[in-house]
Design an enzyme around this catalytic site. Structure first.
Site, mmCIF file in Angstrom:
data_model
loop_
_atom_site.group_PDB
_atom_site.id
_atom_site.type_symbol
_atom_site.label_atom_id
_atom_site.label_comp_id
_atom_site.label_asym_id
_atom_site.label_seq_id
_atom_site.Cartn_x
_atom_site.Cartn_y
_atom_site.Cartn_z
ATOM 1 N N GLY A 165 26.980 -1.325 24.709
ATOM 2 C CA GLY A 165 26.828 0.086 24.334
ATOM 3 C C GLY A 165 28.047 0.901 24.745
ATOM 4 O O GLY A 165 27.941 2.102 25.007
ATOM 5 N N ASN A 223 30.298 1.982 23.016
ATOM 6 C CA ASN A 223 30.815 2.829 21.929
ATOM 7 C C ASN A 223 30.436 4.296 22.095
ATOM 8 O O ASN A 223 30.967 5.152 21.394
ATOM 9 C CB ASN A 223 30.286 2.330 20.577
ATOM 10 C CG ASN A 223 28.775 2.376 20.517
ATOM 11 O OD1 ASN A 223 28.117 1.564 21.135
ATOM 12 N ND2 ASN A 223 28.226 3.332 19.791
ATOM 13 N N ILE A 266 27.520 7.234 28.158
ATOM 14 C CA ILE A 266 28.008 6.775 29.463
ATOM 15 C C ILE A 266 28.835 5.504 29.305
ATOM 16 O O ILE A 266 29.827 5.287 30.005
ATOM 17 C CB ILE A 266 26.804 6.517 30.408
ATOM 18 C CG1 ILE A 266 26.000 7.805 30.611
ATOM 19 C CG2 ILE A 266 27.264 5.957 31.742
ATOM 20 C CD1 ILE A 266 24.618 7.578 31.231
ATOM 21 N N GLY A 267 28.435 4.654 28.354
ATOM 22 C CA GLY A 267 29.128 3.382 28.161
ATOM 23 C C GLY A 267 30.567 3.565 27.741
ATOM 24 O O GLY A 267 31.461 2.847 28.198
ATOM 25 N N TYR A 317 10.204 3.570 28.124
ATOM 26 C CA TYR A 317 11.580 3.605 28.633
ATOM 27 C C TYR A 317 11.589 3.431 30.161
ATOM 28 O O TYR A 317 12.357 2.617 30.692
ATOM 29 C CB TYR A 317 12.216 4.947 28.243
ATOM 30 C CG TYR A 317 13.557 5.178 28.891
ATOM 31 C CD1 TYR A 317 14.685 4.485 28.467
ATOM 32 C CD2 TYR A 317 13.700 6.081 29.944
ATOM 33 C CE1 TYR A 317 15.926 4.691 29.074
ATOM 34 C CE2 TYR A 317 14.925 6.281 30.557
ATOM 35 C CZ TYR A 317 16.030 5.586 30.124
ATOM 36 O OH TYR A 317 17.250 5.774 30.732
#
Ligand SMILES: NC(=O)c1ccc[n+]([C@@H]2O[C@H](COP(=O)([O-])OP(=O)(O)OC[C@H]3O[C@@H](n4cnc5c(N)ncnc54)[C@H](OP(=O)(O)O)[C@@H]3O)[C@@H](O)[C@H]2O)c1
Length: 306
Positions: free
Chosen positions: A43, A45, A48-49, A192
């Site tokens: 992730g 892209n 936070i990633g 989640y």
């Protein structure tokens, strides 16, 4: 780095610490140079990633972004790549599809740092390609599939650091299983939260069986990213931290030489979990990892995969 021992089982002090003056209370980090190291960020892209990937690159690492949308991955890389800098690459990988994860692992390199950052917080019930509830399927099962496939191919170096992004919201629930069903947004948040407990558990479960690798879990803070889009922007920017600040715990776990494997919280520092904290339940952690492997390898998965 400060250490916090949770004073009670109540979730309120933890939730309070997550929000109250979050921007001012963040831990200080001292990441070291990463020249010559290889890092993989799932992730990477967006959110936070992307900040994490860019920061690791600034520190000198060759960075690969594992993401489901190749063009988004390339656009992210263009934001931090320098022509005279380390390598930056995209590895197509949809964590909601175990076949895509397998294919990603077969094209992977050998990494010194792996950041399991990608995540979804569903607003309504959804399933992965193989029919698993999506928060569990992406945040936990997809990353287990990726970890095992990378380990199987020798793509995680001895002494490497693997970081699981958790969320301290997990303190509001007690379990993470593959069979959670729900309707609506509240159920989605519970799914989640359960998956973030599962992510924290995976740090324990893998550490028990792979002691030559350094396993971390990171709570990034409550971050103004794409994950929770509700509410007016002025309130979000007051209560939430930026994605750059949200990357601090991941970067510390990945790059701070004097930081031992731990669960790192963005305001509370190294977490010394009470034995009655759901995150400290190592038996459940091991059982969940075994269950994930059964789902990935067993007849149910093959049937679901069609
Ligand atoms: N934001 C917070 O307040 C907060 C708090 C605690 C923990 N976290 C954790 O921090 C991590 C990063 O979240 P974020 O806040 O940066 O959220 P975000 O802005 O929504 O970014 C999520 C990333 O995950 C990727 N992703 C989602 N599903 C995927 C899949 N099936 N395969 C591959 N990649 C997938 C997204 O890719 P696409 O662009 O293709 O969708 C995106 O790059 C998550 O694990 C989250 O649980 C966030």
């Amino acid at each position: 780095m400060k250490t916090t021992t949770q004073p009670s089982r109540s979730s309120l002090p933890r939730l309070w610490a997550c929000l109250w003056r979050q921007p001012r209370n963040q831990i200080e980090i001292e990441p070291d140079r990463l020249d010559g190291k290889r890092a993989l960020v799932t992730g990477g892209n967006g959110g936070i990633g992307r900040e994490t990937a860019g920061w690791l690159y600034e520190l000198g690492a060759h960075v690969t972004i594992a993401c489901r949308n190749e063009s988004k991955g390339r656009a992210a890389i263009e934001q931090f790549r320098r022509h005279d800098g380390p390598e930056a690459a995209v590895l197509p990988c949809d964590l909601a599809d175990v076949h895509s994860v397998e294919s990603a692992a077969s094209n992977a390199q050998r990494y010194d740092i792996v950041v399991h950052n990608a995540g979804v917080a569903p607003t309504s019930y959804a399933e992965t390609k193989q029919g698993f509830e999506s928060a569990f399927g992406v945040n936990v099962l997809g990353h287990v599939a990726l970890t095992d496939a990378l380990l199987h191919r020798g793509c995680i170096a001895d002494g490497a650091r693997v970081v699981w992004l958790t969320g301290d919201i997990y303190i509001t629930i007690d379990d993470c299983t593959s069979d959670y069903r729900y309707r609506g947004a509240v159920g989605g948040w519970r799914a989640y939260s359960r998956s973030k407990l599962g992510s924290l558990w995976m740090r324990h479960a893998y550490a028990a069986e792979q002691p030559d690798i350094r396993w971390y879990a990171a709570h990034p803070g409550v971050v103004n990213s794409g994950l929770a889009k509700g509410g007016p922007q002025w309130l979000r920017s007051r209560l939430m931290i930026s994605t750059r600040d949200g990357a601090r715990t991941s970067v510390a776990c990945a790059a701070q030489a004097n930081l031992q494997p731990c669960y790192l919280h963005n305001t509370l520092g190294i977490m010394d979990l009470r034995s009655d904290d759901p995150g400290a339940n190592r038996e459940r952690a091991t059982a969940l990892l075994e269950h994930c492997r059964t789902l990935l390898a067993g007849p149910e998965s093959r049937r679901l995969a069609g």
